[in-house]
Design a protein around this motif. Sequence first.
Motif, PDB file in Angstrom:
ATOM      1  N   CYS A   1      12.495   0.715  36.467  1.00  0.00           N
ATOM      2  CA  CYS A   1      11.573   1.267  37.313  1.00  0.00           C
ATOM      3  C   CYS A   1      11.926   2.695  37.518  1.00  0.00           C
ATOM      4  O   CYS A   1      11.405   3.805  37.554  1.00  0.00           O
ATOM      5  CB  CYS A   1      11.565   0.672  38.835  1.00  0.00           C
ATOM      6  SG  CYS A   1      10.843  -0.921  38.764  1.00  0.00           S
TER       7      CYS A   1
ATOM      8  N   LEU B   1      -1.453   5.662  41.619  1.00  0.00           N
ATOM      9  CA  LEU B   1      -1.028   4.498  41.716  1.00  0.00           C
ATOM     10  C   LEU B   1      -1.514   3.529  40.413  1.00  0.00           C
ATOM     11  O   LEU B   1      -0.463   3.009  39.627  1.00  0.00           O
ATOM     12  CB  LEU B   1      -1.055   3.613  42.845  1.00  0.00           C
ATOM     13  CG  LEU B   1      -0.270   4.212  44.167  1.00  0.00           C
ATOM     14  CD1 LEU B   1      -0.862   3.432  45.232  1.00  0.00           C
ATOM     15  CD2 LEU B   1       1.207   4.143  43.749  1.00  0.00           C
ATOM     16  N   LEU B   2      -2.658   3.617  40.078  1.00  0.00           N
ATOM     17  CA  LEU B   2      -3.127   3.044  38.825  1.00  0.00           C
ATOM     18  C   LEU B   2      -2.691   3.591  37.614  1.00  0.00           C
ATOM     19  O   LEU B   2      -2.392   2.774  36.911  1.00  0.00           O
ATOM     20  CB  LEU B   2      -4.584   3.089  38.947  1.00  0.00           C
ATOM     21  CG  LEU B   2      -5.441   2.064  40.094  1.00  0.00           C
ATOM     22  CD1 LEU B   2      -6.954   2.810  40.044  1.00  0.00           C
ATOM     23  CD2 LEU B   2      -5.404   0.740  40.071  1.00  0.00           C
TER      24      LEU B   2
ATOM     25  N   PHE C   1       0.405   5.088  37.322  1.00  0.00           N
ATOM     26  CA  PHE C   1       1.599   4.693  37.136  1.00  0.00           C
ATOM     27  C   PHE C   1       1.987   3.288  36.771  1.00  0.00           C
ATOM     28  O   PHE C   1       2.837   3.322  36.086  1.00  0.00           O
ATOM     29  CB  PHE C   1       2.247   5.088  38.663  1.00  0.00           C
ATOM     30  CG  PHE C   1       3.943   4.845  38.595  1.00  0.00           C
ATOM     31  CD1 PHE C   1       4.634   5.487  38.059  1.00  0.00           C
ATOM     32  CD2 PHE C   1       4.317   3.495  39.187  1.00  0.00           C
ATOM     33  CE1 PHE C   1       6.144   5.222  38.149  1.00  0.00           C
ATOM     34  CE2 PHE C   1       5.633   3.355  39.137  1.00  0.00           C
ATOM     35  CZ  PHE C   1       6.405   4.151  38.547  1.00  0.00           C
ATOM     36  N   MET C   2       1.467   2.383  37.581  1.00  0.00           N
ATOM     37  CA  MET C   2       1.218   1.030  37.201  1.00  0.00           C
ATOM     38  C   MET C   2       1.132   0.947  35.786  1.00  0.00           C
ATOM     39  O   MET C   2       1.765  -0.319  35.410  1.00  0.00           O
ATOM     40  CB  MET C   2       0.475   0.226  38.128  1.00  0.00           C
ATOM     41  CG  MET C   2       0.686  -0.058  39.412  1.00  0.00           C
ATOM     42  SD  MET C   2       2.383  -0.672  39.531  1.00  0.00           S
ATOM     43  CE  MET C   2       2.345  -2.613  38.896  1.00  0.00           C
TER      44      MET C   2
ATOM     45  N   TRP D   1       4.027   1.820  33.739  1.00  0.00           N
ATOM     46  CA  TRP D   1       5.170   1.013  34.010  1.00  0.00           C
ATOM     47  C   TRP D   1       4.901  -0.407  33.218  1.00  0.00           C
ATOM     48  O   TRP D   1       5.908  -0.871  32.552  1.00  0.00           O
ATOM     49  CB  TRP D   1       5.312   0.751  35.670  1.00  0.00           C
ATOM     50  CG  TRP D   1       6.266  -0.369  35.950  1.00  0.00           C
ATOM     51  CD1 TRP D   1       7.296   0.338  36.508  1.00  0.00           C
ATOM     52  CD2 TRP D   1       6.578  -1.623  35.986  1.00  0.00           C
ATOM     53  NE1 TRP D   1       8.252  -0.621  36.942  1.00  0.00           N
ATOM     54  CE2 TRP D   1       7.683  -2.010  36.376  1.00  0.00           C
ATOM     55  CE3 TRP D   1       5.677  -2.594  35.396  1.00  0.00           C
ATOM     56  CZ2 TRP D   1       8.218  -3.091  36.560  1.00  0.00           C
ATOM     57  CZ3 TRP D   1       6.022  -4.004  35.565  1.00  0.00           C
ATOM     58  CH2 TRP D   1       7.416  -4.439  36.179  1.00  0.00           C
ATOM     59  N   LEU D   2       3.848  -0.976  33.195  1.00  0.00           N
ATOM     60  CA  LEU D   2       3.316  -2.095  32.594  1.00  0.00           C
ATOM     61  C   LEU D   2       3.569  -1.991  31.047  1.00  0.00           C
ATOM     62  O   LEU D   2       4.248  -2.863  30.193  1.00  0.00           O
ATOM     63  CB  LEU D   2       2.097  -2.723  32.841  1.00  0.00           C
ATOM     64  CG  LEU D   2       1.848  -3.473  34.112  1.00  0.00           C
ATOM     65  CD1 LEU D   2       0.481  -3.829  34.365  1.00  0.00           C
ATOM     66  CD2 LEU D   2       2.592  -4.786  34.160  1.00  0.00           C
TER      67      LEU D   2
ATOM     68  N   TYR E   1       7.415  -1.765  30.162  1.00  0.00           N
ATOM     69  CA  TYR E   1       7.735  -2.961  30.165  1.00  0.00           C
ATOM     70  C   TYR E   1       7.681  -3.846  28.969  1.00  0.00           C
ATOM     71  O   TYR E   1       8.307  -4.873  28.565  1.00  0.00           O
ATOM     72  CB  TYR E   1       7.461  -3.730  31.546  1.00  0.00           C
ATOM     73  CG  TYR E   1       8.219  -4.950  31.839  1.00  0.00           C
ATOM     74  CD1 TYR E   1       9.635  -4.935  32.399  1.00  0.00           C
ATOM     75  CD2 TYR E   1       7.757  -6.118  31.753  1.00  0.00           C
ATOM     76  CE1 TYR E   1      10.507  -5.760  32.659  1.00  0.00           C
ATOM     77  CE2 TYR E   1       8.515  -7.334  31.995  1.00  0.00           C
ATOM     78  CZ  TYR E   1       9.919  -7.151  32.451  1.00  0.00           C
ATOM     79  OH  TYR E   1      10.782  -8.435  32.718  1.00  0.00           O
TER      80      TYR E   1
ATOM     81  N   CYS F   1      -3.280   0.135  26.950  1.00  0.00           N
ATOM     82  CA  CYS F   1      -2.636   1.328  27.899  1.00  0.00           C
ATOM     83  C   CYS F   1      -3.541   2.522  27.706  1.00  0.00           C
ATOM     84  O   CYS F   1      -4.070   3.017  28.771  1.00  0.00           O
ATOM     85  CB  CYS F   1      -1.258   1.641  27.564  1.00  0.00           C
ATOM     86  SG  CYS F   1      -0.719   2.974  28.501  1.00  0.00           S
TER      87      CYS F   1
ATOM     88  N   TYR G   1      -9.295  -3.846  35.536  1.00  0.00           N
ATOM     89  CA  TYR G   1      -8.637  -4.922  35.979  1.00  0.00           C
ATOM     90  C   TYR G   1      -8.262  -5.793  34.879  1.00  0.00           C
ATOM     91  O   TYR G   1      -7.056  -6.416  34.621  1.00  0.00           O
ATOM     92  CB  TYR G   1      -9.237  -5.624  37.280  1.00  0.00           C
ATOM     93  CG  TYR G   1     -10.416  -6.735  36.410  1.00  0.00           C
ATOM     94  CD1 TYR G   1     -10.122  -7.989  36.348  1.00  0.00           C
ATOM     95  CD2 TYR G   1     -11.575  -6.284  36.707  1.00  0.00           C
ATOM     96  CE1 TYR G   1     -11.401  -8.677  36.037  1.00  0.00           C
ATOM     97  CE2 TYR G   1     -12.622  -6.942  36.593  1.00  0.00           C
ATOM     98  CZ  TYR G   1     -12.627  -8.192  36.026  1.00  0.00           C
ATOM     99  OH  TYR G   1     -13.515  -8.882  35.493  1.00  0.00           O
TER     100      TYR G   1
ATOM    101  N   TYR H   1      -5.377  -4.413  32.693  1.00  0.00           N
ATOM    102  CA  TYR H   1      -4.175  -4.927  33.342  1.00  0.00           C
ATOM    103  C   TYR H   1      -3.757  -6.199  33.021  1.00  0.00           C
ATOM    104  O   TYR H   1      -2.503  -6.618  32.769  1.00  0.00           O
ATOM    105  CB  TYR H   1      -4.114  -4.796  35.011  1.00  0.00           C
ATOM    106  CG  TYR H   1      -3.934  -3.393  35.376  1.00  0.00           C
ATOM    107  CD1 TYR H   1      -2.836  -2.544  35.548  1.00  0.00           C
ATOM    108  CD2 TYR H   1      -5.059  -2.409  35.517  1.00  0.00           C
ATOM    109  CE1 TYR H   1      -2.733  -1.261  35.875  1.00  0.00           C
ATOM    110  CE2 TYR H   1      -5.021  -1.164  36.010  1.00  0.00           C
ATOM    111  CZ  TYR H   1      -3.861  -0.568  36.267  1.00  0.00           C
ATOM    112  OH  TYR H   1      -3.843   0.662  36.535  1.00  0.00           O
TER     113      TYR H   1
END
Length: 673
Positions: free
Chosen positions: A505, A529-530, A532-533, A536-537, A540, A599, A641, A644
């Motif tokens: 993180c 936020l969308l 950044f997430m 992040w995904l 990961y 992504c 969605y 994601y």
Amino acid sequence: MAEKTTEDTQLWIGTVLQDASGLQDSLFSSESDNSLYFTYSGQSNTLEVRDLTYQVDIASQVPWFEQLAQFKIPWRSHSSQDKCDLGIQNLSFKVRSGQMLAIIGSSGCGRASLLDVITGRSHGGKMKSGQIWINGQPSTPQLMRKCVAHVRQHDQLLPNLTVRETLAFVAQMRLPRTFSQAQRDKRVEEVIAELRLRQCANTRVGNTYVRGVSGGERRRVSIGVQLLWNPGILILDEPTSGLDSFTAHNLVRTLSRLAKGNRLVLISLHQPRSDIFRLFDLVLLMTSGTPVYLGAAQHMVQYFTSIGHPCPRYSNPADFYVDLTSIDRRSKEQEVATMEKARSLAALFLEKVRGFDDFLWKAEAKECGTDTYAVSSQTLTQDPDCGTAAERPGILHQFTTLIRRQISNDFRDLPTLLIHGAEACLMSFIIGFIYYGHGSQQVSFMDMSALLFMIGALVPFNVILDVVSKCHSERSMLYHELEDGLYTVGPYFFAKILGELPEHCAYVIIYGMPIYWLTNLRPGAELFLLHFMLVWLVVYCSRTMALAASAMLPTFHMSSFCCHALYNSFYLTSGFMINLNNLWIVPAWISKVSFLRWCFAGLMQIQFNGHPYTFQLGNLTFSIAGDRMVTAMDLNSHPLYAVYLIIISISCGFLLLYYLSLKFIKQKSVQDW
């Protein structure tokens, strides 16, 4: 003249015997050691080897990937009988608690094979005959874990934990759940005191790259890890390897104290110096897999003197007799001659001990005196069942201990954390300042597409390299701890994937936040936020891919190559290099599981969907819906969605592959082949 010659010969023999007697008396004079012994208060233990013949499969000692490099088919090369060798032949002995048995001999004498058989880790070998008995019962993996502690030749410890923390974490995992925290802390302090580690208890363990305790202290920490659960039988493989003579002597003195504490200690050594040799209770001298001498160390000189091989005065018996029984392979004639001499010595010894219950040679004039030892009146609470699975801490306790250990070790590695943080910050600012300064002027569609592609595709490459390197550095420790039954795969799996989340993180925050504002992407908390997430995904997901490859493949280079091949495939089929509609069938299917493609699609939708895009052609200004432009690149086929969910599914697939690899493959480190 003949009478004088006879008198001289008798005088010489008498002098040799007197010298041998004086040598062994000087060698085996008692050392004063008034230290408290870390005693074993359970039942007396017995280790017995009966008529053992063990065959080593030489081909299996070569890793399969090296056989492929030599253009050999692994499963066919194992079938050749000429690649098998008898590592041990007709070996029998019986040792009891209170004794330290040292196995010595030249390279290739069978020391490692014997320890492999006793500890049940005979990889690539086969027992042709014989049995191993522990306390009158045939040896089984369960009995081994309950009674025997195995200290391997190489230290496998986390470098950034202190000595006390290393032992405390093992105490949490290994001691029975009935132990209170105060009892665990007391046991740790007792082990630290017994192994003379008080002066470095709060020093990092260290390794080749991290400065920490000395080599001898690190070796004693490895012994302490096994000693914590107070085993009745302690087996050590080359404990003095890589140590200077003074440190090696102190280490063997420690093992001698442990043996006198009602414990059976079995160690293998190559060629110990004389002051180490006199600490042994029993010695097993081997050559070509057969015993040449097995008995009290103090009677070894007397035995060989009686068969015509006296040890010269002021010589180390271990050096002299290991040289005497070694095979000289410098020429075929010397090899045959020394092999014949070694066989005759082995046959003579077997003849002398035939009929003895414990197969130990005993001097006629003296008692061996190795059966009983006075121990300290201070003993530990009896816990003979420390090794049983029923009394071990539960899965939840294992998980919490493992995750605390991992987080502590990771966050102590400050240089690595700073390098990773600087790397993420540097990449972020380089990309950000390339696109900085446009102000209200709109960046072209192709330039913005390239920016979004770089944001999602550049940083995973660095993460993959770091994860693969770290996993392979921890592999041998993981393999040995799983083999010892310290914990199961499940708790380690969850501790690994969750314990790395704080570092993950922080890395993504340092990388992702400056880019977003420097490049003047669409403002708004929800859009940020969308965005950044999604970053992040994808980072990961690349981490999980590296974990799976590291667990499946045996070497760092193979894991790195596999990750690079997958990454490049995902990179090229992500929809930026070439339109997804123009891909033929194979890369089109690869793009379905390319987390870089999803992504990129998600970032494009966040930036352009629902937002008109204007561009100028000459003096004309056109406005086109961003959705149409994203659709033209075939990046709008799934709603946001779903993007994601697809990346999460790919991550879960890699995690499942990682778990199955840990559970069933259990790759060995390179040094264990």
